[in-house]
Design a protein around this motif. Sequence first.
Motif, PDB file in Angstrom:
ATOM      1  N   GLY A  47     -47.079   9.018  -8.886  1.00  0.00           N
ATOM      2  CA  GLY A  47     -46.992   7.643  -8.395  1.00  0.00           C
ATOM      3  C   GLY A  47     -46.823   6.619  -9.502  1.00  0.00           C
ATOM      4  N   ILE A  48     -47.062   7.042 -10.747  1.00  0.00           N
ATOM      5  CA  ILE A  48     -47.024   6.064 -11.844  1.00  0.00           C
ATOM      6  C   ILE A  48     -45.589   5.648 -12.147  1.00  0.00           C
ATOM      7  CG2 ILE A  48     -47.646   5.627 -14.255  1.00  0.00           C
ATOM      8  CD1 ILE A  48     -49.901   7.741 -13.883  1.00  0.00           C
ATOM      9  N   THR A  49     -44.678   6.620 -12.251  1.00  0.00           N
ATOM     10  CA  THR A  49     -43.295   6.262 -12.595  1.00  0.00           C
ATOM     11  C   THR A  49     -42.642   5.365 -11.530  1.00  0.00           C
ATOM     12  OG1 THR A  49     -42.739   8.511 -11.940  1.00  0.00           O
ATOM     13  CG2 THR A  49     -42.731   8.053 -14.285  1.00  0.00           C
ATOM     14  N   PRO A  50     -42.827   5.625 -10.230  1.00  0.00           N
ATOM     15  CA  PRO A  50     -42.239   4.662  -9.274  1.00  0.00           C
ATOM     16  C   PRO A  50     -42.900   3.284  -9.342  1.00  0.00           C
ATOM     17  CG  PRO A  50     -43.450   6.394  -8.116  1.00  0.00           C
ATOM     18  CD  PRO A  50     -43.327   6.824  -9.543  1.00  0.00           C
ATOM     19  N   LEU A  51     -44.189   3.245  -9.708  1.00  0.00           N
ATOM     20  CA  LEU A  51     -44.821   1.922  -9.847  1.00  0.00           C
ATOM     21  C   LEU A  51     -44.187   1.158 -11.016  1.00  0.00           C
ATOM     22  CD1 LEU A  51     -47.030   0.036  -8.715  1.00  0.00           C
ATOM     23  CD2 LEU A  51     -48.563   0.959 -10.473  1.00  0.00           C
ATOM     24  N   VAL A  52     -43.905   1.869 -12.097  1.00  0.00           N
ATOM     25  CA  VAL A  52     -43.211   1.249 -13.231  1.00  0.00           C
ATOM     26  C   VAL A  52     -41.850   0.720 -12.773  1.00  0.00           C
ATOM     27  CG1 VAL A  52     -42.192   1.679 -15.507  1.00  0.00           C
ATOM     28  CG2 VAL A  52     -44.411   2.694 -14.933  1.00  0.00           C
ATOM     29  N   ASP A  53     -41.205   1.512 -11.944  1.00  0.00           N
ATOM     30  CA  ASP A  53     -39.904   1.104 -11.391  1.00  0.00           C
ATOM     31  C   ASP A  53     -40.039  -0.195 -10.595  1.00  0.00           C
ATOM     32  OD1 ASP A  53     -37.185   3.107 -10.416  1.00  0.00           O
ATOM     33  OD2 ASP A  53     -37.453   1.047  -9.758  1.00  0.00           O
ATOM     34  N   ALA A  54     -41.099  -0.275  -9.784  1.00  0.00           N
ATOM     35  CA  ALA A  54     -41.316  -1.466  -8.951  1.00  0.00           C
ATOM     36  C   ALA A  54     -41.619  -2.688  -9.813  1.00  0.00           C
ATOM     37  CB  ALA A  54     -42.445  -1.216  -7.958  1.00  0.00           C
ATOM     38  N   VAL A  55     -42.320  -2.474 -10.939  1.00  0.00           N
ATOM     39  CA  VAL A  55     -42.585  -3.581 -11.868  1.00  0.00           C
ATOM     40  C   VAL A  55     -41.275  -4.018 -12.509  1.00  0.00           C
ATOM     41  CG1 VAL A  55     -43.686  -4.194 -14.061  1.00  0.00           C
ATOM     42  CG2 VAL A  55     -44.966  -2.884 -12.354  1.00  0.00           C
ATOM     43  N   TYR A  56     -40.546  -3.054 -12.994  1.00  0.00           N
ATOM     44  CA  TYR A  56     -39.306  -3.291 -13.731  1.00  0.00           C
ATOM     45  C   TYR A  56     -38.274  -3.998 -12.859  1.00  0.00           C
ATOM     46  CZ  TYR A  56     -34.790  -1.778 -15.814  1.00  0.00           C
ATOM     47  OH  TYR A  56     -33.529  -1.707 -16.308  1.00  0.00           O
ATOM     48  N   ASN A  57     -38.123  -3.491 -11.609  1.00  0.00           N
ATOM     49  CA  ASN A  57     -37.067  -4.010 -10.755  1.00  0.00           C
ATOM     50  C   ASN A  57     -37.544  -5.080  -9.775  1.00  0.00           C
ATOM     51  OD1 ASN A  57     -34.693  -2.533 -11.665  1.00  0.00           O
ATOM     52  ND2 ASN A  57     -35.832  -0.721 -11.024  1.00  0.00           N
ATOM     53  N   GLY A  58     -38.785  -5.473  -9.897  1.00  0.00           N
ATOM     54  CA  GLY A  58     -39.276  -6.596  -9.099  1.00  0.00           C
ATOM     55  C   GLY A  58     -39.380  -6.311  -7.617  1.00  0.00           C
ATOM     56  N   GLY A  59     -40.258  -5.387  -7.234  1.00  0.00           N
ATOM     57  CA  GLY A  59     -40.433  -5.061  -5.819  1.00  0.00           C
ATOM     58  C   GLY A  59     -41.399  -6.020  -5.144  1.00  0.00           C
ATOM     59  N   ASN A  60     -41.010  -6.501  -3.953  1.00  0.00           N
ATOM     60  CA  ASN A  60     -41.935  -7.287  -3.122  1.00  0.00           C
ATOM     61  C   ASN A  60     -42.658  -6.327  -2.204  1.00  0.00           C
ATOM     62  OD1 ASN A  60     -41.470  -9.942  -4.034  1.00  0.00           O
ATOM     63  ND2 ASN A  60     -39.516  -9.940  -2.926  1.00  0.00           N
ATOM     64  N   MET A  61     -43.838  -5.917  -2.579  1.00  0.00           N
ATOM     65  CA  MET A  61     -44.503  -4.891  -1.781  1.00  0.00           C
ATOM     66  C   MET A  61     -45.968  -4.777  -2.177  1.00  0.00           C
ATOM     67  SD  MET A  61     -42.539  -1.841  -3.801  1.00  0.00           S
ATOM     68  CE  MET A  61     -43.680  -0.475  -3.928  1.00  0.00           C
ATOM     69  N   THR A  62     -46.720  -4.117  -1.300  1.00  0.00           N
ATOM     70  CA  THR A  62     -48.130  -3.860  -1.559  1.00  0.00           C
ATOM     71  C   THR A  62     -48.305  -2.362  -1.783  1.00  0.00           C
ATOM     72  OG1 THR A  62     -48.759  -5.678  -0.101  1.00  0.00           O
ATOM     73  CG2 THR A  62     -50.461  -4.028  -0.580  1.00  0.00           C
ATOM     74  N   VAL A  63     -48.995  -2.014  -2.856  1.00  0.00           N
ATOM     75  CA  VAL A  63     -49.311  -0.601  -3.086  1.00  0.00           C
ATOM     76  C   VAL A  63     -50.823  -0.442  -2.936  1.00  0.00           C
ATOM     77  CG1 VAL A  63     -49.323   1.301  -4.748  1.00  0.00           C
ATOM     78  CG2 VAL A  63     -47.352  -0.253  -4.637  1.00  0.00           C
ATOM     79  N   VAL A  64     -51.233   0.454  -2.049  1.00  0.00           N
ATOM     80  CA  VAL A  64     -52.662   0.700  -1.852  1.00  0.00           C
ATOM     81  C   VAL A  64     -52.984   2.088  -2.389  1.00  0.00           C
ATOM     82  CG1 VAL A  64     -54.524   0.921  -0.162  1.00  0.00           C
ATOM     83  CG2 VAL A  64     -52.704  -0.775   0.192  1.00  0.00           C
TER      84      VAL A  64
END
Lengths: 221, 609
Positions: free
Chosen positions: B442-459
């Motif tokens: 789950g860490i690499t996709p979270l980095v992706d979401a930070v990098y690419n600016g995701g509007n989302m909630t991760v629980v």
Amino acid sequence: MKKFDLLVTGVGGQGVILASNIIGEVALAAGYDVKKTDTLGMAQRGGSVVSHVRLGRGVYSPLIKAGEVDIMLAFEKLEAARWSHYLHPGAVAVVNNYAQFPLSVNLGDETYPGDDEIVNILKRSTKRIYLIDATSRVEALGNLRTLNVFLLGCASVFLPLKIRVWQDIISQRVPPGVQKLNITAFNRGRKEMRRVYLRQSATEHGAGVVDTEDVRGGSRA
Amino acid sequence: MAEMIKLLSGNEALALGAYHAGVEVAAAYPGTPSTEILESIARFDDIYAEWSTNEKVAMEVALGASYAGVRALVSMKHVGLNVASDPFIAASTTGVGAGMVVVTADDPGMHSSQNEQDSRHYARLAKVPVLEPGDSQEAYELMAHAFDISEKFDTPVLVRLTTRLSHSKSVVKTDRERVVPDRTVGFQRDVAKRVMVPAYARLRHPAVEERLLKLATFAETMPLNQVLWGDRGLGVISSSVAYQYAREVLPRVSFLKLGMVYPLPENLIRYFAVQVDRLVVIEELDPFLEESIRAMGISVMGKEFIPRVGELNPDIIEDGLRRIGLLNEAVAPPGLKITPGLPKRPPLLCPGCPHAGFFFVISRLGKRSRTPKSRGKTAGETGLVITGDIGCYTLGAYPPLNAMDTCACMGASIGQALGMAKAGTSQRVVAVIGDSTFLHSGITPLVDAVYNGGNMTVVILDNGTTAMTGHQHHPGTGVSAQGKEARAVKLEDIVRGVGVDDVRVVSAFNIRDIRNALRSSLDSPGLSVIIVRGPCAVRAPKQARPRVINAEKCNQCQLCLLIGCPAIRREGERIYIDPASCVGDACGLCEQVCPQQAIAPQSGVAVPA
């Protein structure tokens, strides 16, 4: 050496797996070839659990064929009904007279079958049905966790395995500190099974005959 | 060593076989049905065993150990091999140092998996030999062969189990002791064989092809491939547990039992085929053996009568044989079927589960759950998409919670959520992932979401363990696979460290805090992470004071039933809490949920141990 195919079933958390492991180890000590396998869902608790235990001179498949189970040991009534098609016509069904509602029943989406319905389902497979009030007996003994060993006591009446070996293996497999309690539960289970068996044989003709030596607690192993 | 006779599961037997074969490093990520392999081997304190963060890392750890000159084992479930396929195929290309054995456990019937793949296909892709045991004794014995083959042919060896083999217990006799091959530990530099830049990799490919030819010759005489002559009217080629079912149903016919299923012993198969009148293959899942045998020009039947879907059993094989006229001595028994209409009993979140509170809140916020009394009214607009992941919490997809919309593979929730957000969905996307799964992938996709600016909630549902597979440690728990103290990785440090600014940590047993954190996250644009923390109920010591429902205050609104707690039960109109199941003070969710304040601790009553 007679073959025995046993099906042990119940609800996750009731101790089905440990019970079936103990049967396997007792049989191994008596010189049987043993295969045993469990089918359980994903989670720790609450799902339907069934163990197949096969004892004989040489066992290939770990799974029993439908219609070939000799002894069913059910920790819960609905689970007994669910797997009853595995029994052969002369099979023994030892059923804990206890209902644990699935969540769908609690939520009102499904209905738990009545006692008559459950017995009728079982009767399609065998007449030798023994309902045991194991949960309430074990509660009276003071520890619900000995339910599985109490029910092993019930099943032991129908198996040619030495009492001493049952007691040894049970002592090795239960946590230290509760060994005595479990041995008591095992002995009470045997006693209760014999009581129910003799009462039922006296009132029901053609209920099937267990070797009386087994019923008295003797052993051929 | 004196002979030992024990009842062992396939996993336990395989671990013991590896130990006796001199394995010195073992690595794995938990996954049903493979988990107990590493658990069993970790108990030997004269070897190194670890829970790796995921299967890819585990494969690389084993490969490194093998390069360094010690026998290494890596184990995983079938889908774990998908995760680890990159280093697996790399290991095939470079070859090994000391023996390297890769164990993968398939799950025919999908007892606890998201797919039903037949991992034997990896043999062709990776060009490695595959061994399959038929019971625990064979699993034990086969490990010595596996390490020997690995070293003799300079290849990783794939051992394929299935759920039925992994989790069945059968009698194992051992008369061997642990033997560690005598060799100097140390990495021998060999750039052309270890550094796979294209120029060197081109040299390796022909070596791999040549290796396969040598392995095929070896397969002709290797002792795990056996002919068992019986009636020659019918010959059965089989392997794995399917052989046991077939032998049960056909005790008198001839068998070619394959312990090595890739590459195949073509001459042995031809020799067997010409001596029987009819030839069939009985195998679980795909026609892996059958298609290869047919490609040899040999006439054979298989999937015409054995299904390629689901787990086999003796009944299915008997039915199939009867259908093609190969079993006529016995008339089919009338055969009672399972009684239809009985209530099902799927697995549940446990009483006191730390996931229940979060799912209750999101289910109510998303208008996904309704009390039995409000059923029939129109469903509200959900307004949320909840992408899910792999763990106990996947059970949140079921009623009454209905709080999960996707579940694909380990770590998929966050990437899927990002994709949905980027696709411009009008609903807010919430990714739900467990602690062990987050660390797994789950860490690499979270980095992706930070990098690419995701509007989302991760629980992140943090219960402090790998619960579903039986409470294995992971990098967040601070304890190693062998019970040693380890440095605990902190989830909030990782999340903040990769650049998430909006991070909240809330108690899994505080409904108000969970609701506030979730509302605030859903209302704010950008990426936010909520860590919902509470110990797994199965591991937490049971605490006193089970909750009771005051029947006078209760108006049977049934809201408490929507938590999905198995301790809250209904008998007719009466709702009650089973005191033996309730975890009491450790949870208290139902007390917080009840609008009538009808639920309270049962004072002065101890819970039975």
